[in-house]
Motif scaffolding. Structure first.
Motif, PDB file in Angstrom:
ATOM      1  N   LEU A  89       0.861  -1.271   0.003  1.00  0.00           N
ATOM      2  CA  LEU A  89      -0.018  -0.073   0.077  1.00  0.00           C
ATOM      3  C   LEU A  89       0.876   1.272   0.071  1.00  0.00           C
ATOM      4  CD1 LEU A  89      -2.704  -0.991   2.763  1.00  0.00           C
ATOM      5  CD2 LEU A  89      -3.057  -0.952   0.104  1.00  0.00           C
ATOM      6  N   GLY A  90       2.002   1.128   0.800  1.00  0.00           N
ATOM      7  CA  GLY A  90       2.947   2.069   1.155  1.00  0.00           C
ATOM      8  C   GLY A  90       3.524   2.524  -0.459  1.00  0.00           C
ATOM      9  N   GLU A  91       4.018   1.619  -0.631  1.00  0.00           N
ATOM     10  CA  GLU A  91       4.814   1.847  -2.102  1.00  0.00           C
ATOM     11  C   GLU A  91       3.972   2.039  -3.343  1.00  0.00           C
ATOM     12  OE1 GLU A  91       6.826  -2.219  -2.324  1.00  0.00           O
ATOM     13  OE2 GLU A  91       7.715  -1.850  -0.444  1.00  0.00           O
ATOM     14  N   THR A  92       2.854   1.424  -3.431  1.00  0.00           N
ATOM     15  CA  THR A  92       2.308   1.521  -4.665  1.00  0.00           C
ATOM     16  C   THR A  92       1.297   2.637  -4.714  1.00  0.00           C
ATOM     17  OG1 THR A  92       2.131  -0.953  -4.820  1.00  0.00           O
ATOM     18  CG2 THR A  92       0.582   0.380  -6.246  1.00  0.00           C
ATOM     19  N   LEU A  93       0.702   2.767  -3.562  1.00  0.00           N
ATOM     20  CA  LEU A  93      -0.445   3.959  -3.330  1.00  0.00           C
ATOM     21  C   LEU A  93      -0.112   5.041  -2.501  1.00  0.00           C
ATOM     22  CD1 LEU A  93      -3.396   1.621  -3.147  1.00  0.00           C
ATOM     23  CD2 LEU A  93      -2.542   2.906  -5.212  1.00  0.00           C
ATOM     24  N   ASP A  94       0.878   5.075  -1.750  1.00  0.00           N
ATOM     25  CA  ASP A  94       1.190   6.082  -0.937  1.00  0.00           C
ATOM     26  C   ASP A  94       0.164   6.090   0.220  1.00  0.00           C
ATOM     27  OD1 ASP A  94       2.763   8.029   0.577  1.00  0.00           O
ATOM     28  OD2 ASP A  94       1.967   9.637  -0.353  1.00  0.00           O
ATOM     29  N   ALA A  95      -0.083   4.995   0.661  1.00  0.00           N
ATOM     30  CA  ALA A  95      -1.348   4.857   1.484  1.00  0.00           C
ATOM     31  C   ALA A  95      -0.960   4.002   2.703  1.00  0.00           C
ATOM     32  CB  ALA A  95      -2.460   4.409   0.813  1.00  0.00           C
ATOM     33  N   GLU A  96      -1.719   4.537   3.868  1.00  0.00           N
ATOM     34  CA  GLU A  96      -1.702   3.352   5.055  1.00  0.00           C
ATOM     35  C   GLU A  96      -2.802   2.507   5.120  1.00  0.00           C
ATOM     36  OE1 GLU A  96       0.149   7.113   7.817  1.00  0.00           O
ATOM     37  OE2 GLU A  96      -2.188   6.590   8.017  1.00  0.00           O
ATOM     38  N   ALA A  97      -2.550   1.573   5.814  1.00  0.00           N
ATOM     39  CA  ALA A  97      -3.484   0.509   5.765  1.00  0.00           C
ATOM     40  C   ALA A  97      -4.801   1.053   6.586  1.00  0.00           C
ATOM     41  CB  ALA A  97      -3.220  -0.857   6.402  1.00  0.00           C
ATOM     42  N   GLY A  98      -6.033   1.066   6.081  1.00  0.00           N
ATOM     43  CA  GLY A  98      -7.044   1.787   6.714  1.00  0.00           C
ATOM     44  C   GLY A  98      -7.409   2.958   6.221  1.00  0.00           C
ATOM     45  N   GLY A  99      -6.525   3.437   5.178  1.00  0.00           N
ATOM     46  CA  GLY A  99      -6.914   4.773   4.796  1.00  0.00           C
ATOM     47  C   GLY A  99      -7.036   4.890   3.345  1.00  0.00           C
ATOM     48  N   VAL A 100      -7.197   3.729   2.530  1.00  0.00           N
ATOM     49  CA  VAL A 100      -6.925   3.708   1.203  1.00  0.00           C
ATOM     50  C   VAL A 100      -8.065   4.455   0.662  1.00  0.00           C
ATOM     51  CG1 VAL A 100      -7.003   2.316  -0.681  1.00  0.00           C
ATOM     52  CG2 VAL A 100      -5.720   1.529   1.179  1.00  0.00           C
ATOM     53  N   GLY A 101      -8.018   5.084  -0.476  1.00  0.00           N
ATOM     54  CA  GLY A 101      -9.323   6.127  -1.188  1.00  0.00           C
ATOM     55  C   GLY A 101      -9.436   5.419  -2.466  1.00  0.00           C
ATOM     56  N   PRO A 102     -10.665   5.539  -2.906  1.00  0.00           N
ATOM     57  CA  PRO A 102     -11.242   5.041  -4.307  1.00  0.00           C
ATOM     58  C   PRO A 102     -10.546   5.762  -5.437  1.00  0.00           C
ATOM     59  CG  PRO A 102     -12.883   6.583  -3.345  1.00  0.00           C
ATOM     60  CD  PRO A 102     -11.661   6.419  -2.361  1.00  0.00           C
ATOM     61  N   PHE A 103      -9.368   5.925  -5.565  1.00  0.00           N
ATOM     62  CA  PHE A 103      -8.612   6.625  -6.681  1.00  0.00           C
ATOM     63  C   PHE A 103      -7.660   5.655  -7.529  1.00  0.00           C
ATOM     64  CE2 PHE A 103      -9.379   9.398  -3.257  1.00  0.00           C
ATOM     65  CZ  PHE A 103     -10.437  10.223  -3.564  1.00  0.00           C
ATOM     66  N   PRO A 104      -7.955   5.739  -8.791  1.00  0.00           N
ATOM     67  CA  PRO A 104      -7.064   4.702  -9.464  1.00  0.00           C
ATOM     68  C   PRO A 104      -5.829   5.277  -9.852  1.00  0.00           C
ATOM     69  CG  PRO A 104      -8.550   5.918 -10.947  1.00  0.00           C
ATOM     70  CD  PRO A 104      -8.497   6.446  -9.532  1.00  0.00           C
ATOM     71  N   LEU A 105      -4.882   5.120  -8.742  1.00  0.00           N
ATOM     72  CA  LEU A 105      -3.400   5.644  -8.787  1.00  0.00           C
ATOM     73  C   LEU A 105      -2.452   4.556  -9.300  1.00  0.00           C
ATOM     74  CD1 LEU A 105      -3.557   7.208  -5.069  1.00  0.00           C
ATOM     75  CD2 LEU A 105      -3.861   8.360  -7.626  1.00  0.00           C
ATOM     76  N   ALA A 106      -1.471   5.170  -9.867  1.00  0.00           N
ATOM     77  CA  ALA A 106      -0.318   4.160 -10.144  1.00  0.00           C
ATOM     78  C   ALA A 106      -0.850   2.930 -11.062  1.00  0.00           C
ATOM     79  CB  ALA A 106       0.528   3.699  -8.816  1.00  0.00           C
ATOM     80  N   GLY A 107      -1.627   3.111 -11.728  1.00  0.00           N
ATOM     81  CA  GLY A 107      -2.016   2.061 -12.701  1.00  0.00           C
ATOM     82  C   GLY A 107      -3.047   0.863 -12.100  1.00  0.00           C
ATOM     83  N   SER A 108      -3.599   1.416 -10.870  1.00  0.00           N
ATOM     84  CA  SER A 108      -4.269   0.301 -10.192  1.00  0.00           C
ATOM     85  C   SER A 108      -5.833   0.194 -11.025  1.00  0.00           C
ATOM     86  CB  SER A 108      -4.501   0.755  -8.699  1.00  0.00           C
ATOM     87  OG  SER A 108      -5.221   2.085  -8.799  1.00  0.00           O
TER      88      SER A 108
END
Length: 135
Positions: A89-108
């Protein structure tokens, strides 16, 4: 808020409001602590596919995830769908567990529940557990 999310929102000219609060991770914690309409709260679950691509599933905060349905929508077998690790999550989305947002970042790949698409306003993750985004 994650700089990746802020850049994504700004690049699209989207209007949003950032709500800063204590670190909260679950729908239950958020609904008990904050005065947001529960039906407008959206959670985003993050998974990885066999190729290492992130799959995000956005759904109502109170909904139970149907992993087979998520895998089917992503075009993979249920056995190939696995939860993203905090490191991923940190490497791919710059996100913390429990804080992920619905945004198609980094080719997700972003999968959005139809009931979420129908909402005029949502409250969702910012990449950080200490804030919530109102869009």
């Amino acid at each position: 808020m994650s700089p990746m999310i802020q850049t994504w929102l700004t690049a699209r000219g989207l209007t949003f409001r950032l709500h800063v609060h204590e670190a909260l991770k679950s729908f239950e914690e958020l609904s008990a602590a904050l005065n947001f309409p529960p039906e407008a709260m959206v959670k985003t679950l993050a998974f990885m596919d066999p190729a290492g691509r992130c799959i995000l599933a956005a759904m109502p905060g109170a909904a139970k995830a149907d992993y087979k349905r998520i895998a089917d929508a992503a075009g993979i077998a249920r056995s190939q769908l696995r939860a993203a690790t905090p490191a991923e999550l940190g490497e791919t989305l710059d996100a913390e567990a429990g804080g992920v947002g619905p945004f198609p970042l980094a080719g997700s790949q972003l999968l959005i529940d139809r009931s979420v698409e129908a909402l005029a306003r949502i409250y969702c993750g910012t990449g950080r557990v200490g804030s919530t985004l109102e869009i």
